[in-house]
Motif scaffolding. Structure first.
Motif, PDB file in Angstrom:
ATOM      1  N   CYS A 114      -7.231  -4.398   1.433  1.00 49.00           N
ATOM      2  CA  CYS A 114      -7.464  -5.178   2.652  1.00 49.00           C
ATOM      3  C   CYS A 114      -7.317  -6.679   2.431  1.00 49.00           C
ATOM      4  CB  CYS A 114      -8.835  -4.851   3.244  1.00 49.00           C
ATOM      5  SG  CYS A 114     -10.240  -5.482   2.326  1.00 49.00           S
ATOM      6  N   GLY A 115      -7.123  -7.381   3.548  1.00 44.85           N
ATOM      7  CA  GLY A 115      -6.995  -8.834   3.506  1.00 44.85           C
ATOM      8  C   GLY A 115      -5.974  -9.309   4.516  1.00 44.85           C
ATOM      9  N   SER A 116      -6.231 -10.469   5.076  1.00 39.65           N
ATOM     10  CA  SER A 116      -5.357 -10.961   6.140  1.00 39.65           C
ATOM     11  C   SER A 116      -4.032 -11.501   5.614  1.00 39.65           C
ATOM     12  CB  SER A 116      -6.075 -12.060   6.943  1.00 39.65           C
ATOM     13  OG  SER A 116      -6.393 -13.162   6.108  1.00 39.65           O
ATOM     14  N   ARG A 117      -3.908 -11.643   4.311  1.00 41.08           N
ATOM     15  CA  ARG A 117      -2.648 -12.156   3.765  1.00 41.08           C
ATOM     16  C   ARG A 117      -1.825 -11.072   3.066  1.00 41.08           C
ATOM     17  NH1 ARG A 117      -2.226 -17.486   3.158  1.00 41.08           N
ATOM     18  NH2 ARG A 117      -0.042 -16.946   2.983  1.00 41.08           N
ATOM     19  N   MET A 118      -2.352  -9.894   2.946  1.00 43.78           N
ATOM     20  CA  MET A 118      -1.592  -8.778   2.368  1.00 43.78           C
ATOM     21  C   MET A 118      -0.539  -8.330   3.377  1.00 43.78           C
ATOM     22  SD  MET A 118      -1.234  -6.441  -0.118  1.00 43.78           S
ATOM     23  CE  MET A 118      -2.733  -6.112  -1.055  1.00 43.78           C
ATOM     24  N   THR A 119       0.641  -7.997   2.881  1.00 41.52           N
ATOM     25  CA  THR A 119       1.694  -7.466   3.748  1.00 41.52           C
ATOM     26  C   THR A 119       2.179  -6.139   3.187  1.00 41.52           C
ATOM     27  OG1 THR A 119       3.603  -8.408   2.608  1.00 41.52           O
ATOM     28  CG2 THR A 119       2.461  -9.846   4.185  1.00 41.52           C
ATOM     29  N   ALA A 120       2.961  -5.446   3.999  1.00 42.30           N
ATOM     30  CA  ALA A 120       3.508  -4.169   3.543  1.00 42.30           C
ATOM     31  C   ALA A 120       4.410  -4.361   2.328  1.00 42.30           C
ATOM     32  CB  ALA A 120       4.282  -3.503   4.690  1.00 42.30           C
ATOM     33  N   ARG A 121       5.160  -5.442   2.282  1.00 40.26           N
ATOM     34  CA  ARG A 121       6.051  -5.624   1.124  1.00 40.26           C
ATOM     35  C   ARG A 121       5.239  -5.916  -0.140  1.00 40.26           C
ATOM     36  NH1 ARG A 121       6.482 -10.604   3.589  1.00 40.26           N
ATOM     37  NH2 ARG A 121       6.175 -12.410   2.243  1.00 40.26           N
ATOM     38  N   HIS A 122       4.114  -6.650  -0.002  1.00 42.09           N
ATOM     39  CA  HIS A 122       3.252  -6.844  -1.170  1.00 42.09           C
ATOM     40  C   HIS A 122       2.700  -5.512  -1.662  1.00 42.09           C
ATOM     41  CE1 HIS A 122       2.649 -11.098   0.558  1.00 42.09           C
ATOM     42  NE2 HIS A 122       3.300 -11.241  -0.575  1.00 42.09           N
ATOM     43  N   LEU A 123       2.339  -4.658  -0.732  1.00 42.40           N
ATOM     44  CA  LEU A 123       1.799  -3.355  -1.111  1.00 42.40           C
ATOM     45  C   LEU A 123       2.836  -2.540  -1.863  1.00 42.40           C
ATOM     46  CD1 LEU A 123      -0.379  -1.162  -0.972  1.00 42.40           C
ATOM     47  CD2 LEU A 123       0.540  -0.516   1.268  1.00 42.40           C
ATOM     48  N   VAL A 124       4.068  -2.561  -1.375  1.00 43.25           N
ATOM     49  CA  VAL A 124       5.142  -1.815  -2.050  1.00 43.25           C
ATOM     50  C   VAL A 124       5.306  -2.323  -3.484  1.00 43.25           C
ATOM     51  CG1 VAL A 124       7.639  -1.418  -2.045  1.00 43.25           C
ATOM     52  CG2 VAL A 124       6.331  -1.218   0.085  1.00 43.25           C
ATOM     53  N   ARG A 125       5.216  -3.625  -3.661  1.00 38.49           N
ATOM     54  CA  ARG A 125       5.343  -4.170  -5.019  1.00 38.49           C
ATOM     55  C   ARG A 125       4.175  -3.729  -5.903  1.00 38.49           C
ATOM     56  NH1 ARG A 125       6.630 -10.242  -2.923  1.00 38.49           N
ATOM     57  NH2 ARG A 125       8.678  -9.807  -2.041  1.00 38.49           N
ATOM     58  N   LEU A 126       2.986  -3.725  -5.339  1.00 38.73           N
ATOM     59  CA  LEU A 126       1.840  -3.301  -6.138  1.00 38.73           C
ATOM     60  C   LEU A 126       1.978  -1.844  -6.566  1.00 38.73           C
ATOM     61  CD1 LEU A 126      -1.207  -5.000  -4.348  1.00 38.73           C
ATOM     62  CD2 LEU A 126      -0.367  -5.453  -6.657  1.00 38.73           C
TER      63      LEU A 126
END
Lengths: 264, 246
Positions: free
Chosen positions: B185-197
């Protein structure tokens, strides 16, 4: 349901590698998320040279120039329906007193108001004086506050309550049920779907749009209806009848031929 | 799919408005978008009054068994925090321990929290802590320091570092400590960041969280639902990882 993202950056950004680094990549993202059209400011205007901005030659994208007032600004106000202002990033003032005809920022706002040009301003680009300035009536253009942030709801609510010409996008209206709260309190006609992508997430707001606890007519207004209405109301050389003409090629240009109808 | 929200709250907060922070409001949103369970702490407990806030949480757990699971907030400045945590972990539906080093102004890896980790390890329940890159209290490096001290204890890094510039540091911490799990969670997380993680640490080390009722559950869920992930990875993040910890 037709969906228009009013808050998007096209082009590469300095701090990340983003799919929308070019028009083809952005188109792919819009397709994937079932977003029909987007109002886009080019990243060069935000992070590079605001005076020399690549054209936006892509159906479904409405090029939104970033306008800077003053002798070292972007020059004569272009005949476009939508502009963006970046007072903090571009280091200019919106003016302290609307009656001061010698103030560049005040003069720009007055001209935008006369033309009813839809004007997008990011919340974080405004200091307290700027917020007071934009909340002053009459004569203001229709304003869309973007990136207001879920933490600013108290201040935002006061502005929306006092100022009918203010609207808000959904990009960071991401607190618990804040979209519903804003729509129910101030009317769904004041809320526009925007993602702020790539600086903020596009997938989350898009999913939220499909799961809002609002009447379908209100959701449709938020998704695209309000954006379309503001464009229609924008007067002068950019009347609704001129939509679809592809001028491209300059910061003042727009390329928009209308979007496909997406399912769902 | 039985989506589990690994990071949610009830209540209100002082420095911004939450129009409705009730359990009923959260459950209505959960029902609207298909979330089976939410793991919640009470914001009053995260903030000034852990005793009163944890009591409110206990009452809501009793009203909504099975839908809400609880995190008992450990307040490191309370001399009786250890005994209180043991009692709270006996409550049906209490599933873990919540720490917020930035609110408590205590470093995650400092002795102030040692008792909380020890009790959680003894009871076999996960610890969720706020994690914020660059913070003097909860930087990912502090998770990397504390994780190996309790190798069998799952430690969730809330927000996976919070800021985009911190996600890589969160992934490095996860690589250094196999018991760390990154929460999304977080207002600065994006779907592309999640894919990278996911690419960097694997979906089995990532759990979906929304931060409701701070944030809108649907925004956090949509980030996972619409990310360019395999369906297996998506299911793992939305359900599998947290299910394995509860």
């Amino acid at each position: 349901m037709r969906v228009v993202d009013v808050n998007r950056i096209l082009g590469p950004v300095p701090h990340d590698d983003v799919p929308g680094r070019d028009a083809a990549g952005l188109r792919g993202e819009l397709d994937r998320l079932r977003i029909d059209e987007a109002w886009v400011v080019h990243s060069h205007a935000v992070y590079g040279d605001p005076l020399t901005v690549p054209p936006v030659e892509e159906d479904r994208l409405l090029a939104v120039p970033a306008v800077i007032p003053g002798p070292l600004g972007t020059g004569e106000l272009p005949p476009v329906p939508v502009v963006r202002l970046y007072p903090a990033a571009h280091r200019f003032s919106l003016g302290d007193d609307g009656s001061d005809h010698h103030d560049d920022g005040a003069r720009l706002l007055r001209l935008l108001g006369e033309r009813r040009t839809v004007t997008l301003v990011d919340w974080e680009q405004l200091d307290a004086a700027g917020r007071r300035r934009l909340s002053r009536r009459p004569g203001m253009p229709p304003l869309v506050l973007t990136g207001t942030g879920y933490r600013s709801l108290r201040e935002l609510a006061g502005l929306l309550a006092r100022c009918e010409h203010l609207h808000v996008d959904t990009s960071t209206l991401c607190g618990h049920r804040q979209v519903e709260w804003a729509a129910e309190r101030f009317g769904a006609h004041r809320v526009l779907f925007g993602t702020g992508s790539p600086l903020t997430d596009d997938a989350g707001p898009r999913f939220q749009l499909d799961h809002l606890d609002l009447p379908a007519a209100d959701v449709a207004r938020i998704a695209a209806g309000n954006a379309d209405r503001l464009l229609r109301e924008a007067g002068g050389a950019h009347a609704a009848g001129e939509r679809g003409s592809r001028t491209g090629g300059s910061p003042t240009g727009r390329s928009r031929t209308g979007g496909r109808e997406a399912g769902g | 799919m039985n989506v589990i929200d690994a990071h949610a709250h009830l209540g209100r907060w002082f420095n911004f408005a939450i129009p409705d922070g009730s359990a009923e409001s959260l459950l209505a949103v959960m029902d609207r978008c298909g979330v089976a369970q939410a793991c919640v702490s009470h914001l009053l407990a995260v903030g000034p009054d852990a005793r009163a806030g944890n009591a409110l949480l206990v009452a809501d757990l009793a009203r909504y068994p099975g839908r809400l699971l609880g995190y008992a907030v450990y307040q490191p400045h309370d001399p009786e925090a250890g005994a209180r945590l043991r009692d709270l972990l006996d409550v049906p539906g209490m599933a873990g321990v919540k720490l917020h080093p930035d609110v408590h102004e205590a470093e995650l890896d400092a002795p102030a929290y040692a008792e909380a980790f020890e009790i959680a390890a003894e009871r076999g329940v996960p610890v969720l802590s706020h994690g914020q890159y660059g913070s003097p209290w909860s930087d990912p490096a502090r998770f990397a320091a504390v994780g190996p001290r309790y190798p069998a204890l799952p430690v969730l890094m809330g927000h996976a570092g919070l800021w985009p510039e911190g996600f890589a540091a969160a992934a490095r911490a996860a690589a250094a400590a196999p018991n760390l799990v990154l929460e999304t969670c977080g207002s600065r997380m994006t779907a592309r960041h999640l894919v990278r993680l996911v690419r960097e640490v694997g979906a089995e080390r990532i759990a979906f969280g929304s931060d409701a009722v701070f944030l809108d559950l649907r925004v956090g869920l949509g980030r996972v639902r619409l990310a360019e992930l395999s369906e297996a990875d998506r299911a793992q993040i939305l359900y599998g990882t947290m299910k394995g910890l509860l």
